[in-house]
Write a protein that holds these residues in place. Structure first.
Motif, PDB file in Angstrom:
ATOM      1  N   ALA A  99     -18.708  23.010  23.965  1.00 54.27           N
ATOM      2  CA  ALA A  99     -18.405  22.728  25.274  1.00 54.27           C
ATOM      3  C   ALA A  99     -18.103  24.266  25.758  1.00 54.27           C
ATOM      4  N   ARG A 101     -15.935  26.649  28.189  1.00 55.46           N
ATOM      5  CA  ARG A 101     -14.564  26.655  28.793  1.00 55.46           C
ATOM      6  C   ARG A 101     -14.430  26.708  30.118  1.00 55.46           C
ATOM      7  N   SER A 135     -21.364  20.145  28.289  1.00 57.09           N
ATOM      8  CA  SER A 135     -19.917  19.695  28.690  1.00 57.09           C
ATOM      9  C   SER A 135     -18.977  20.836  28.773  1.00 57.09           C
ATOM     10  N   GLN A 137     -14.539  21.925  28.674  1.00 58.04           N
ATOM     11  CA  GLN A 137     -13.413  21.662  28.097  1.00 58.04           C
ATOM     12  C   GLN A 137     -12.440  22.685  28.752  1.00 58.04           C
ATOM     13  N   TYR A 153     -12.754  15.194  34.977  1.00 58.61           N
ATOM     14  CA  TYR A 153     -12.335  15.608  33.553  1.00 58.61           C
ATOM     15  C   TYR A 153     -11.469  14.365  33.223  1.00 58.61           C
ATOM     16  N   MET A 156      -7.974  14.443  26.708  1.00 58.50           N
ATOM     17  CA  MET A 156      -8.239  14.359  25.547  1.00 58.50           C
ATOM     18  C   MET A 156      -6.953  14.258  24.549  1.00 58.50           C
ATOM     19  N   LYS A 173      -5.368  19.045  27.488  1.00 55.72           N
ATOM     20  CA  LYS A 173      -6.614  19.282  26.841  1.00 55.72           C
ATOM     21  C   LYS A 173      -7.492  18.121  27.395  1.00 55.72           C
ATOM     22  N   PHE A 175     -11.708  17.124  28.987  1.00 52.34           N
ATOM     23  CA  PHE A 175     -13.167  17.258  28.715  1.00 52.34           C
ATOM     24  C   PHE A 175     -14.111  16.512  29.946  1.00 52.34           C
TER      25      PHE A 175
END
Length: 178
Positions: A99, A101, A135, A137, A153, A156, A173, A175
């Motif tokens: 993923a 960033r 994806s 993150q 989002y 996680m 965090k 995703f």
């Protein structure tokens, strides 16, 4: 309100962006973090990551030539933090299975909740997707979580980031699949 525009950040922008970041954190983190967490985070974590400027993935948002925000995306492994938070250059991510960033989003408090953050986010998501990433993150500050949730989002895990002075900064965090 006038139109929001973005442009790639340059090294000449860094002093102004560092001031903007401190204003943003102090102005928008109250109620989420205590004063010690805010000041420690500015000193040890939040700041410009010059690797993003070098990579051409960090943006300055402006309204009528006034800098109102900044943020970027990265094809590298670091999840959050400015230059003061890391010691080595980040390894590159593979868009086939990693993923991208979302990194270092800050909005001037006087322009908060006017679409600046979501505008920069859309620019970053499009750029990451155009570079093959499927994806994204990010490491969200607590005041940033509501924006990122609205943008699709999902949390996680919660992160308790210790800082050198012993203060701990809660982060989340998150995703998203593009």
């Amino acid at each position: 309100m006038s139109t929001i525009t973005t442009r790639l950040a340059t090294f000449n922008d860094i002093p102004e962006l560092q001031k903007l970041i401190a204003l943003s954190v102090r102005g928008l983190s109250t109620g989420y973090y205590n004063q010690q967490q805010i000041e420690s985070a500015i000193k040890y974590i939040f700041g410009v990551d010059t690797q993003l400027v070098t990579d051409g993935t960090y943006y300055v948002a402006e309204i009528d030539s006034v800098t109102v925000g900044c943020g970027g995306w990265s094809k590298r492994n670091t999840l959050y933090g400015g230059d003061q938070h890391k010691e080595i250059e980040d390894p590159l991510l593979n868009p086939e299975h990693d993923a991208a960033r979302i990194r270092a989003f800050f909005v001037h408090p006087d322009y908060a909740r006017r679409g600046v953050g979501s505008y920069i986010m859309k620019v970053c998501e499009t750029a990451a997707q155009n570079n093959g990433f499927k994806s994204l993150q990010l490491g969200a500050t607590l005041p940033g979580v509501p924006l990122y949730e609205v943008m699709g989002y999902n949390a996680m895990e919660n992160i308790d980031q210790p800082m050198p002075d012993g203060v701990v900064l809660p982060l989340v965090k998150m995703f998203k699949v593009l």
